[in-house]
Design an enzyme around this catalytic site. Structure first.
Site, PDB file in Angstrom:
ATOM      1  N   LYS A   1       1.395  -1.201   0.359  1.00  0.00           N
ATOM      2  CA  LYS A   1       0.209   0.147   0.055  1.00  0.00           C
ATOM      3  C   LYS A   1       0.885   1.509   0.290  1.00  0.00           C
ATOM      4  O   LYS A   1       1.877   1.292   0.850  1.00  0.00           O
ATOM      5  CB  LYS A   1      -0.309  -0.436   1.035  1.00  0.00           C
ATOM      6  CG  LYS A   1      -1.684   1.139   1.272  1.00  0.00           C
ATOM      7  CD  LYS A   1      -2.611   0.916   2.321  1.00  0.00           C
ATOM      8  CE  LYS A   1      -3.425   1.775   2.616  1.00  0.00           C
ATOM      9  NZ  LYS A   1      -4.735   1.747   4.027  1.00  0.00           N
TER      10      LYS A   1
ATOM     11  N   SER B   1      -9.702   1.775   3.111  1.00  0.00           N
ATOM     12  CA  SER B   1      -8.779   2.267   2.153  1.00  0.00           C
ATOM     13  C   SER B   1      -7.777   1.338   1.243  1.00  0.00           C
ATOM     14  O   SER B   1      -7.238   1.734   0.442  1.00  0.00           O
ATOM     15  CB  SER B   1      -8.229   3.634   3.187  1.00  0.00           C
ATOM     16  OG  SER B   1      -7.157   3.127   4.041  1.00  0.00           O
TER      17      SER B   1
ATOM     18  N   SER C   1      -9.714  -0.326   7.840  1.00  0.00           N
ATOM     19  CA  SER C   1      -9.158  -0.417   6.265  1.00  0.00           C
ATOM     20  C   SER C   1      -8.667  -2.234   5.699  1.00  0.00           C
ATOM     21  O   SER C   1      -8.531  -1.533   4.003  1.00  0.00           O
ATOM     22  CB  SER C   1      -8.217   1.194   6.059  1.00  0.00           C
ATOM     23  OG  SER C   1      -9.191   1.769   6.293  1.00  0.00           O
TER      24      SER C   1
END
Lengths: 99, 487
Positions: B77, B152, B176
């Site tokens: 990420k 997210s 997330s």
């Protein structure tokens, strides 16, 4: 808690947040923050007298290490992402006004 | 080339049945075909990945020792610092930021000989539940490109689901990892706070953020945990191994847990869509068949988790994001008239709406006159929620609940109503406030063929049990084997 936030207060918070917001954003955020704060006021339903605030879920305490000199990032790496620099310094507009 | 699990691929690479180059090239071929539609990556590293794969193959051929993830293509990420490429946090303010160091988890992946494919999209600074808040691009759900992948960590979960990597790292502040894992039909684990080093993770809500793995199977999740966990002296909140000993999560993964007591919270599922409720009920039946005893537990303060979270997380965010001053790194406004404008205009131009909204909310909650009413109150509510978990775990080893009240929603559906978006995190947030580990594993599909995730929560530092409980379910079901049409 539960008091509706108005545009004057949103402007004040924007200033504290160091955010230069447009009038359109101020208006939009005023409505949205009011709705969120109204929802957050739900916490008032709970009697928290005598409850300890929990800032951290683990019993965190200060962590110490030996005071030994270590290699640091160094000037070049530290300045590598600077939006503007002057030699070995970060460059910013002047802070002091003319007397 | 296709495969089901990272572990299987790793084993095949080790035995020479396949090569890392072959696997990595297959991943980049899929990226070339599917990435334009899915938008999972902010950056990819094809050349360095193939070079690394070649090096691993050579070392294996020479009989040299290799790491636990040798040759496996993984993604990171893009809110974790890497000295290679950029670390953008999907924000315009960090669009060209080159980190001067690697996050500890990145160093650990490299040490384990993983092949790093690229850095994945996210909601800006990990703030969001749909990956629609990315300032750089929109990621879509591989099961239905009109829908969000969740957030997210939506880029990481979409990449794993679509076969654009074999495993990925995400971060979870209020759900997330688990919510997008649920939306994309993959496995996502938020470890106990303190289990995985946060050094080099760009901070959002420091007392809540935790890095975790996103994988196709529970076994892969255990493998990734073996690599990324452990004490790190660079992170003062990382738990010492003298307090919590290191653990091999793979070793006992398939051992049954005898006399398992699983808690469910009466009435908690009723706010969910009927298909979600059906899938969760089905999961409970699977555990009953496995011999688990299902008991009811109380979580009286659960409904207050979102309110407490959005005060605490935003308060911490407003403080953490104060570092973006337009001086040291990141975007700076052009031609500021004075130093104040360097701050206010750089931040206004660099941050997206959701980030501004959260900074404003946090600043308000911490400001003079409101601190006690909002921040302090939220911390007290947090303590009550932790107490709920403590009491519940005195009676059971795990708690089952949905991950999200719905399956993946349509792009744009909630974007103009932040409160509505926040409420979609109702089931995941409490675990972050209490610091306990939680996982999402595939447990069904809705009428639109969209995946449903089962959330399992266990006491702090019991990820070994959490993974075993998850594996018990996975071994009895085929939900994790289904793949989206886009691959």
């Amino acid at each position: 808690m539960g008091k509706r936030i108005d545009q004057t207060e949103v402007r004040k918070v924007a200033k504290l947040s160091r955010l230069d917001l447009s009038e359109e954003e101020i208006a939009e955020f005023t409505g949205q923050l009011s709705a969120i704060l109204d929802y957050v006021a739900k916490m008032n339903e709970l009697d928290t007298a005598g409850v300890e605030p929990l800032a951290h879920c683990l019993p965190i305490s200060n962590v110490f290490r030996e005071d030994v000199v270590k290699e640091s990032l160094g000037t070049e790496k530290t300045l590598a992402n600077a939006p503007d620099r002057d030699g070995e310094f970060f460059k910013v507009p002047k802070i002091l006004e003319e007397p | 080339m296709d495969w089901q699990s990272a572990k299987e691929l790793r084993d095949k690479i080790r035995t020479g049945e396949t090569s890392s180059v072959e696997a990595t090239e297959a991943v980049f071929e899929r990226i070339a075909n599917s990435e334009p539609a899915i938008g999972a990556y902010i950056s990819t590293f094809e050349k360095s990945a193939i070079d690394k794969a070649r090096e691993i193959d050579k070392r294996i051929a020479n009989g040299e020792a290799v790491g636990e993830l040798a040759g496996v293509p993984v993604a990171i990420k893009d809110n974790m610092c890497t000295t290679f490429g950029t670390t953008t946090c999907a924000s315009k303010i960090l669009k060209n930021f080159h980190a001067p160091y690697n996050a500890t988890v990145v160093d650990k992946l490299i040490a384990a000989d993983a092949v790093i494919v690229g850095k994945t999209n996210l909601d800006e600074f990990a703030m969001g539940s749909s990956t629609e808040n990315s300032s750089l691009k929109q990621t879509v759900n591989p099961w239905d490109i009109k829908r969000v992948p969740g957030g997210s960590s939506g880029g990481s979960t979409a990449a794993v689901a679509a076969g654009l990597c074999c495993a990925a790292l995400g971060s979870d502040t209020g759900g997330s990892i688990r919510q997008p894992a649920s939306f994309c039909g993959v496995v996502g684990l938020k470890p106990t706070y303190g289990r995985v080093s946060r050094y080099g993770l760009v901070a959002y809500g420091s007392s809540l953020d935790q890095i975790g793995p996103i994988t196709r199977t529970v076994g892969d999740c255990a493998l990734m945990m073996n690599v990324i966990t452990g004490h790190d002296e660079k992170d003062s909140t990382s738990v010492s191994e003298s307090v919590v000993p290191a653990c091999n999560y793979l070793e006992k993964l398939d051992e049954p847990i005898s006399g398992l007591k699983i808690g469910i919270v009466p009435g908690l599922n009723t706010g969910s869509d009927s298909d979600v409720q059906k899938a969760i009920s089905g999961a409970i039946e699977v555990y009953k068949k496995l011999g688990a005893e299902i008991i009811e537990v109380e979580m009286p303060h659960f409904d207050y988790a979102i309110a407490a979270y959005y005060v605490i997380a935003t308060a911490e965010a407003s403080s953490n994001l104060a570092r973006y001053d337009g001086v040291h790194y990141g975007h700076r406004t052009k031609n500021p008239k004075d130093y104040i404008e360097v701050y206010t205009k750089s931040r206004a131009e660099g941050f997206g709406k959701e980030v501004k909204r959260r900074i404003m909310l946090g600043t308000y909650a911490l400001s003079s006159g409101y601190y006690d009413a909002y921040y302090l109150k939220a911390l007290k509510v947090r303590n009550l929620i932790r107490g709920d978990f403590t009491k519940a775990f005195e009676r059971c080893q795990a708690i089952l609940m949905p991950v999200s009240p719905t399956t993946a929603f349509k792009i744009g559906e909630k974007v103009d109503d932040p409160l509505k978006m926040y409420l979609s995190d109702i089931y995941t947030i409490a675990a972050n406030l209490a610091g306990v580990p939680g996982i999402s594993i595939p447990c069904g599909f809705d009428k639109n063929n969209l995946p449903v995730g089962l959330q399992i929560l266990t006491p702090a530092f019991s990820e070994d049990k959490l993974l075993r409980i998850s594996r018990m379910f996975e071994a009895q079901t085929d939900w994790h084997k289904k793949k989206p049409a886009i691959r």
